[in-house]
Design a protein around this motif. Structure first.
Motif, PDB file in Angstrom:
ATOM      1  N   THR A 300       3.459  -4.259  -0.322  1.00 45.12           N
ATOM      2  CA  THR A 300       3.135  -3.772   1.020  1.00 45.12           C
ATOM      3  C   THR A 300       3.070  -2.245   1.044  1.00 45.12           C
ATOM      4  O   THR A 300       2.168  -1.649   1.643  1.00 45.12           O
ATOM      5  CB  THR A 300       4.192  -4.260   2.021  1.00 45.12           C
ATOM      6  N   ARG A 301       4.059  -1.591   0.379  1.00 40.33           N
ATOM      7  CA  ARG A 301       4.052  -0.122   0.347  1.00 40.33           C
ATOM      8  C   ARG A 301       2.797   0.402  -0.369  1.00 40.33           C
ATOM      9  O   ARG A 301       2.174   1.378   0.077  1.00 40.33           O
ATOM     10  CB  ARG A 301       5.315   0.374  -0.349  1.00 40.33           C
ATOM     11  N   GLU A 302       2.455  -0.218  -1.505  1.00 42.59           N
ATOM     12  CA  GLU A 302       1.265   0.218  -2.235  1.00 42.59           C
ATOM     13  C   GLU A 302      -0.002   0.007  -1.410  1.00 42.59           C
ATOM     14  O   GLU A 302      -0.928   0.830  -1.437  1.00 42.59           O
ATOM     15  CB  GLU A 302       1.174  -0.532  -3.563  1.00 42.59           C
ATOM     16  N   ASP A 305      -0.185   2.773   1.106  1.00 38.44           N
ATOM     17  CA  ASP A 305      -0.620   4.017   0.470  1.00 38.44           C
ATOM     18  C   ASP A 305      -2.134   4.015   0.247  1.00 38.44           C
ATOM     19  O   ASP A 305      -2.807   5.041   0.494  1.00 38.44           O
ATOM     20  CB  ASP A 305       0.094   4.206  -0.866  1.00 38.44           C
TER      21      ASP A 305
END
Length: 440
Positions: A300-302, A305
């Protein structure tokens, strides 16, 4: 207390005053000689062009008049050429020579008769016949005002020599003034001051009357033709810019679609699969489920980004909020190759110009990082009076091109859509210099 800038401005204005006075005197001289010379030229023109023209028309029925008409038109053309050279200083610019109809492949007789079908040749004849009217009017005013100014200001030096018999009355006495010599001197001096004070405006108006008459007949058609050509050229440029904008938009949409498909979309599919697997593992293997959820959080973070990176490619928030210099500084900081940035701070420009300049640098740095094998990059953004100049150069392998299929192909469309031009100098082995000039 006045500032240094105020003092400099005042000094510059004082220093330019003699130049302005010299310009006025020079213009009076040019206008005067133009009008004084135009009067005899007008008499010569009407004395030659009108008789020859009517003689040619009257004898054209027996074919003798055709050569006379041709000679008349070429004579009028010669006088018109002289007049175009004369009116240039009046308008303070060079007058363009108009287009005359030509028939290179015609027979000798056809070439001889060509002026009869040429509109500008007939306008030259009209000017030759009627130019004496504005020339005479201008001549009368100029001679009257110069005579009044010179005669009035100097009457006191020579007026005493005029005969003054009992039946001789001059202008002051006719108007009821005292007949004493001092009164006459004062009267003529006041008259001379009036004529001298209005001399520039009267002479200028007289010269412009004659010059505009000549310009309308001798250059009007050519000026209209140039305006039409300029309008057509502007329309073609506008069509090219519209096509470039459509192409750049289509290219950007295709690239965005590809980036979303290859990046966030794939990660979201994997995220959905990981969450589904974790849901099944919670009942049988909680530890494995927690590991799967942790991996899903990393995905999710990637994904976030990558979405932020894509949003920067669409409309970088830093560009909107803080301007071009800050956006380019951030862009240079993210580049994998050292960037020497020269982008001074200046006032905000049109958003379309700033956006185009940003994407020029962004696309150029992306191509440098991917293809150039360069070790350093110089980025320069300078504002000039005519526009914004963006330059990106590197010491890589060169070989960059604006041709279709190369990385810079869509960039040219984006720059053209903004009304600018893009140039790439990239010899093989000699590095690459990309220059974009954008109007502001």
């Amino acid at each position: 207390m006045p500032s240094v800038n105020d003092m400099t401005t005042t000094y510059a204005e004082a220093a330019s005053a003699p130049a302005r006075r010299g310009g006025v005197l020079r213009q009076i001289g040019l206008d005067t000689q133009y009008v004084l010379l135009g009067f005899p030229l007008g008499i010569i023109a009407i004395s030659l062009v009108m008789p020859l023209f009517w003689l040619g028309v009257g004898t054209s029925i027996i074919w003798i008049g055709l050569p006379i008409l041709m000679a008349t038109m070429y004579l009028a053309r010669g006088l018109a050429t002289v007049e175009r050279a004369r009116i240039g200083p009046i308008f303070q610019r060079q007058i363009q020579h108009p287009y005359y109809k030509k028939r290179p492949g015609a027979s000798p007789i056809g070439k001889m008769l060509t002026p009869l079908t040429d509109g500008q040749s007939w306008l030259d004849v009209v000017h030759g016949v009627f130019r004496f009217i504005p020339s005479t009017i201008a001549f009368v005013f100029v001679v009257t005002w110069w005579s009044g100014a010179i005669g009035g200001l100097t009457w006191g030096l020579w007026g005493w020599s005029l005969p003054s018999g009992p039946d001789d009355q001059d202008l002051p006495e006719l108007l009821g003034f005292d007949s004493s010599y001092g009164t006459k001197v004062a009267f003529y001096l006041a008259l001379g001051v009036f004529f001298a004070g209005t001399l520039y405006w009267v002479v200028r108006a007289s010269a412009l009357l004659e010059a505009y008459f000549a310009k309308g007949l001798l250059c009007g058609v050519n000026d209209l033709r140039n305006q039409v050509a300029a309008a057509n050229a502007a329309r073609e440029v506008a069509q090219q810019q519209k096509a470039a904008a459509v192409s750049a938009e289509a290219t950007a949409l295709r690239r965005l679609e590809r980036d979303i498909h290859d990046g966030p979309q794939q990660r979201l599919v994997r995220l959905a699969m990981d969450l589904g697997r974790a849901e099944q593992q919670f009942a049988t293997d909680p530890d494995a489920a927690r590991a799967t959820v942790a991996e899903a959080l990393a995905q999710t973070r990637e994904t976030l980004d990558e979405l932020r990176a894509l949003s920067r490619g669409i409309a970088p928030p830093i560009l909107v909020d803080r301007g071009l210099q800050a956006a380019l500084t951030a862009l240079a900081g993210r580049c994998t190759i050292p960037v020497d940035l020269d982008a001074p701070q200046f006032e905000r420009l049109d958003p379309a110009v700033e956006s185009t300049a940003y994407f020029v640098v962004a696309e150029a740095l992306t191509n440098v990082a991917k293809h150039s094998n360069a070790t350093e990059v110089q980025v320069s953004v300078q504002r000039a009076s005519s526009g914004l100049l963006v330059e990106v150069s590197d010491n890589g392998v060169g070989g960059a091109s604006l041709a279709k299929g190369h990385g810079l192909a869509g960039l040219e469309d984006r720059v053209m859509a903004a009304g600018g031009v893009l140039d790439v100098d990239s010899p093989v082995g000699g590095g690459t210099r990309l220059t974009a000039a954008l109007p502001i």
